[in-house]
Design a protein around this motif. Sequence first.
Motif, short mmCIF file in Angstrom:
data_model
loop_
_atom_site.label_atom_id
_atom_site.label_comp_id
_atom_site.label_asym_id
_atom_site.label_seq_id
_atom_site.Cartn_x
_atom_site.Cartn_y
_atom_site.Cartn_z
N HIS A 113 0.83 -1.20 0.00
CA HIS A 113 0.00 0.00 0.00
C HIS A 113 0.86 1.25 0.00
CE1 HIS A 113 -3.82 -2.14 1.72
NE2 HIS A 113 -3.62 -2.37 0.44
N GLU A 114 1.93 1.24 0.79
CA GLU A 114 2.84 2.38 0.80
C GLU A 114 3.45 2.62 -0.58
OE1 GLU A 114 5.80 1.90 3.78
OE2 GLU A 114 4.42 2.26 5.45
N ARG A 115 3.89 1.55 -1.22
CA ARG A 115 4.52 1.68 -2.53
C ARG A 115 3.52 2.19 -3.57
NH1 ARG A 115 8.91 -0.94 -4.68
NH2 ARG A 115 9.67 -0.80 -2.52
N LYS A 135 1.08 5.80 6.62
CA LYS A 135 -0.29 5.29 6.79
C LYS A 135 -1.13 5.72 5.59
CE LYS A 135 -0.15 5.40 11.84
NZ LYS A 135 -0.80 5.92 13.08
N PRO A 136 -1.04 4.99 4.51
CA PRO A 136 -1.79 5.36 3.29
C PRO A 136 -3.27 5.00 3.42
CG PRO A 136 -0.55 3.36 2.90
CD PRO A 136 -0.18 3.80 4.28
N LEU A 137 -4.01 5.79 4.20
CA LEU A 137 -5.43 5.48 4.44
C LEU A 137 -6.25 5.52 3.16
CD1 LEU A 137 -5.97 7.51 7.76
CD2 LEU A 137 -5.37 5.10 7.47
N LEU A 138 -5.75 6.27 2.15
CA LEU A 138 -6.46 6.32 0.88
C LEU A 138 -6.64 4.94 0.27
CD1 LEU A 138 -7.66 8.22 -1.33
CD2 LEU A 138 -5.38 8.23 -2.38
N ILE A 143 -8.38 2.11 3.78
CA ILE A 143 -9.80 2.15 4.13
C ILE A 143 -10.65 1.47 3.05
CG2 ILE A 143 -11.79 3.66 4.52
CD1 ILE A 143 -9.90 5.57 5.97
N PRO A 144 -10.50 1.86 1.75
CA PRO A 144 -11.29 1.14 0.72
C PRO A 144 -10.97 -0.35 0.67
CG PRO A 144 -10.39 3.17 -0.17
CD PRO A 144 -9.74 2.96 1.15
N TYR A 145 -9.69 -0.69 0.91
CA TYR A 145 -9.31 -2.11 0.88
C TYR A 145 -10.02 -2.88 1.99
CZ TYR A 145 -6.49 -6.31 1.33
OH TYR A 145 -6.08 -7.61 1.43
#
Length: 209
Positions: free
Chosen positions: A129-131, A143-146, A149-151
Amino acid sequence: MEKTVYIRMRHRVQVHPKDTVYLHNLAQIIGDAEIYNELKDLPIYHVSESDNSNNIIIIDLMQVIKMITKVMKDVEVQAIGPSQTIIEVVFKKKGVSIPLFLLIWFLLFFGSALAIMNFHEDVSMHEVHERLYTIITGKVEEKPLLFQIPYSVGLGLGMIIFFNHVFRKRLNEEPSPLEIEMFNYQQDLDQYVIMNENKESITRLHDDD
């Protein structure tokens, strides 16, 4: 002149203790009205107290034909379909224990949660997710919440679609993979019971020498 009656054994019949199983309970019957009326109430098996220790009883087709020919000697029996019927003795259900239900619910809930988290840790999902976030936005975010959260929402929706149920409500008429696996398991279990519980299918030759 011989008359013909066609019978098709049912796969499974559920009864209660001390019930009497009649031929029309055990099989579908096709024949003249006179033959049908005489055979439909033919008692095949009576569930006795000795059956309380074993809730599965196997009725073989040969037993049924033997009992039919005793009652009507001039009838030719034509059998279609399965050659055994499983009689399942259903006992009175006990009330659900609330503490036991909650314990099982907590075990399944936290066990599933740990399994999902361990899987994500094994495949380095957080790093993925970070990558992805860095590739799309050009920024580094711990913390890539974008994406997270959808995941997480999609994971829950995916499980609902996979099992095809929302609590007791079915989404569509198509069976879920879990139901198919349970059906296959039940078929294998029934086949095992038929082969091992049916005394007519087992013969032992003892050497008396």
